[in-house]
Design an enzyme around this catalytic site. Structure first.
Site, short mmCIF file in Angstrom:
data_model
loop_
_atom_site.label_atom_id
_atom_site.label_comp_id
_atom_site.label_asym_id
_atom_site.label_seq_id
_atom_site.Cartn_x
_atom_site.Cartn_y
_atom_site.Cartn_z
N ASN A 42 -5.50 8.57 3.98
CA ASN A 42 -4.54 7.54 4.40
C ASN A 42 -5.01 6.84 5.67
O ASN A 42 -4.21 6.21 6.37
CB ASN A 42 -3.16 8.16 4.61
CG ASN A 42 -2.47 8.45 3.29
OD1 ASN A 42 -2.60 7.69 2.33
ND2 ASN A 42 -1.74 9.56 3.22
N SER A 54 7.53 10.86 0.60
CA SER A 54 6.78 11.88 1.36
C SER A 54 5.82 11.24 2.36
O SER A 54 5.61 11.77 3.45
CB SER A 54 6.01 12.80 0.41
OG SER A 54 5.18 12.05 -0.46
N ARG A 100 0.83 -1.22 0.00
CA ARG A 100 0.00 0.00 0.00
C ARG A 100 0.85 1.26 0.00
O ARG A 100 0.49 2.27 -0.59
CB ARG A 100 -0.90 0.04 1.24
CG ARG A 100 -2.07 -0.88 1.19
CD ARG A 100 -3.05 -0.55 2.32
NE ARG A 100 -3.94 0.55 1.97
CZ ARG A 100 -4.65 1.23 2.88
NH1 ARG A 100 -4.56 0.95 4.15
NH2 ARG A 100 -5.45 2.20 2.49
N VAL A 117 1.08 10.78 -4.57
CA VAL A 117 1.18 12.19 -4.14
C VAL A 117 2.54 12.74 -4.56
O VAL A 117 3.56 12.39 -3.97
CB VAL A 117 0.96 12.30 -2.61
CG1 VAL A 117 1.01 13.76 -2.17
CG2 VAL A 117 -0.38 11.69 -2.22
N HIS A 125 0.29 4.88 -2.04
CA HIS A 125 0.00 6.12 -1.33
C HIS A 125 1.18 7.08 -1.35
O HIS A 125 0.99 8.28 -1.21
CB HIS A 125 -0.46 5.81 0.10
CG HIS A 125 -1.84 5.22 0.12
ND1 HIS A 125 -2.93 5.87 0.65
CD2 HIS A 125 -2.32 4.04 -0.36
CE1 HIS A 125 -4.01 5.12 0.51
NE2 HIS A 125 -3.67 4.01 -0.09
N HIS A 181 -6.35 -4.89 -4.33
CA HIS A 181 -7.39 -5.09 -3.30
C HIS A 181 -7.64 -6.58 -3.03
O HIS A 181 -8.52 -6.93 -2.26
CB HIS A 181 -8.70 -4.42 -3.72
CG HIS A 181 -8.70 -2.93 -3.55
ND1 HIS A 181 -9.71 -2.12 -3.99
CD2 HIS A 181 -7.79 -2.09 -2.98
CE1 HIS A 181 -9.43 -0.85 -3.70
NE2 HIS A 181 -8.26 -0.81 -3.10
#
Ligand SMILES: *[C@@H]1O[C@H](CO)[C@@H](O)[C@H](O)[C@H]1NC(C)=O
Ligand SMILES: *[C@@H]1O[C@H](CO)[C@@H](O)[C@H](O)[C@H]1NC(C)=O
Length: 328
Positions: free
Chosen positions: A100, A82, A68, A76, A72, A198
């Site tokens: 998040n 980050s 994940r 971004v 994530h 998923h």
């Protein structure tokens, strides 16, 4: 005569090797490569693989967290580490974003980074550690193994508001999702393959209840909705991440194409999951991936190489963090 020819050949070789050397340096500075740490940290991939394996046997869910993290972090402003930066007093980081919610196990990324630092200090970016640990986490869960180009650098810029603005909400629709993936130059099948992640992980009740209460979302399998109501018995779940449902009840800890078979029975946890089966643009790929695990894996790997190389920092940009949770 021979000597003279030799020296001409030699100096030609010297010039050639200077040119080649220059262009290699330039290529390395300009971008990513499979051999980026070959000289500076030759054991890197082995260290990460060992660490991910060690952590997997302590806490299997951490492998899912590593996977994940890739999505994530990279979504971004590119894969720049980050996501890993902790909030500071008066400055919230990406981890504080509602988008998040439930992300955890960040401490393990710093454990992996610490092992790397003791072998090759100050050389390997957290952005690359996120990619390598996520890649190895996917393999530990039975997913595809693939090579990745390295050489990303770490950002010093991070903010909750960037994550709030960019990451899609949990109730996103197919249009928004395809547009979002299109921003990374991902095709429709590549976008469908990426969401196939998923097949592992969980959905927290705060992201499920709007499909269950006061009335059940008509795109949700009725039998499955009854199960979800048992997992999430109240329309107002506690705000922490304790109540959840596994995304794939059949093989929750295996990275496989069962996700696609589930959504063909309308058993996806998120609105988007079922919508991908119901939408004529994405349905053919859902059906094909449900039938053909190797097509799913191959398309997933294609998607990962595009997604993880989008807009990265390289060369002298950013920094190489000493630890992933804070800038140097
Ligand atoms: C986007 O994808 C297309 C088709 O795969 C490719 O030809 C093009 O070079 C890509 N553009 C960028 C900016 O990566
Ligand atoms: C809903 O789930 C049940 C039980 O698993 C299954 O038999 C049925 O085919 C599913 N319904 C649809 C529309 O796929």
């Amino acid at each position: 005569m021979w000597m003279a020819r030799m020296s001409v050949v030699t100096s030609a070789l010297v010039i050639l090797s200077i040119l080649v050397g220059a262009s290699v340096d330039h290529a390395a500075a300009a971008g990513l490569s499979y051999e980026f740490y070959k000289e500076s940290c030759p054991m890197l991939e082995e260290i990460v693989r060992k660490e991910v394996t060690r952590i997997y046997y302590i806490h299997g869910n951490a492998a899912i967290s590593f996977a994940r993290n890739i999505f994530h972090d990279c979504a971004v402003q590119g894969c720049d580490g980050s996501l890993m930066l902790k909030s500071l007093p008066g400055h919230e980081g990406e981890q504080a974003s509602e988008r998040n919610f439930g992300m955890r196990n960040f401490k393990y990324v710093d454990e992996i980074k610490a092992s790397i630092e003791s072998a090759c200090p100050g050389v390997v970016s957290c952005a690359d550690v996120v990619i390598l640990s996520g890649r190895d986490g996917i393999a530990m869960l039975g997913g595809p193994h693939f090579e990745v180009r390295l050489g990303r650098r770490d950002t010093r810029e991070f903010s909750r508001s960037a994550a709030d603005a960019i990451l899609p909400p949990h109730d996103t629709d197919v249009d928004t999702f395809l547009k979002f993936m299109g921003n990374f130059n991902l095709s429709i099948p590549q976008a469908v393959a990426l969401i196939g992640a998923h097949t592992v992980g969980r959905t927290h009740c705060i992201h499920l209840v709007d499909r269950l209460y006061p009335t059940v979302d008509p795109t949700l399998n009725g039998t499955y909705a009854e199960y979800l109501k048992k997992r999430c018995p109240t329309p107002n779940p506690p705000p922490n991440a304790v109540l959840y449902s596994r995304n794939d009840r059949g093989t929750p800890m295996i990275f496989d194409n069962n996700y696609f078979r589930n959504i063909m029975q309308l058993k996806g946890s998120l609105r988007l999951d079922n919508a991908l089966y119901l939408d004529p643009r994405t349905r053919p790929y859902v059906e094909r991936m449900a039938k053909d695990n190797s097509y799913f894996f191959a398309t997933f790997v294609e998607a990962m190489s595009i997604f993880t190389e989008y807009k990265v920092l390289t060369g002298n940009e950013g920094e190489i963090r000493k630890q992933c949770k804070s800038v140097n």
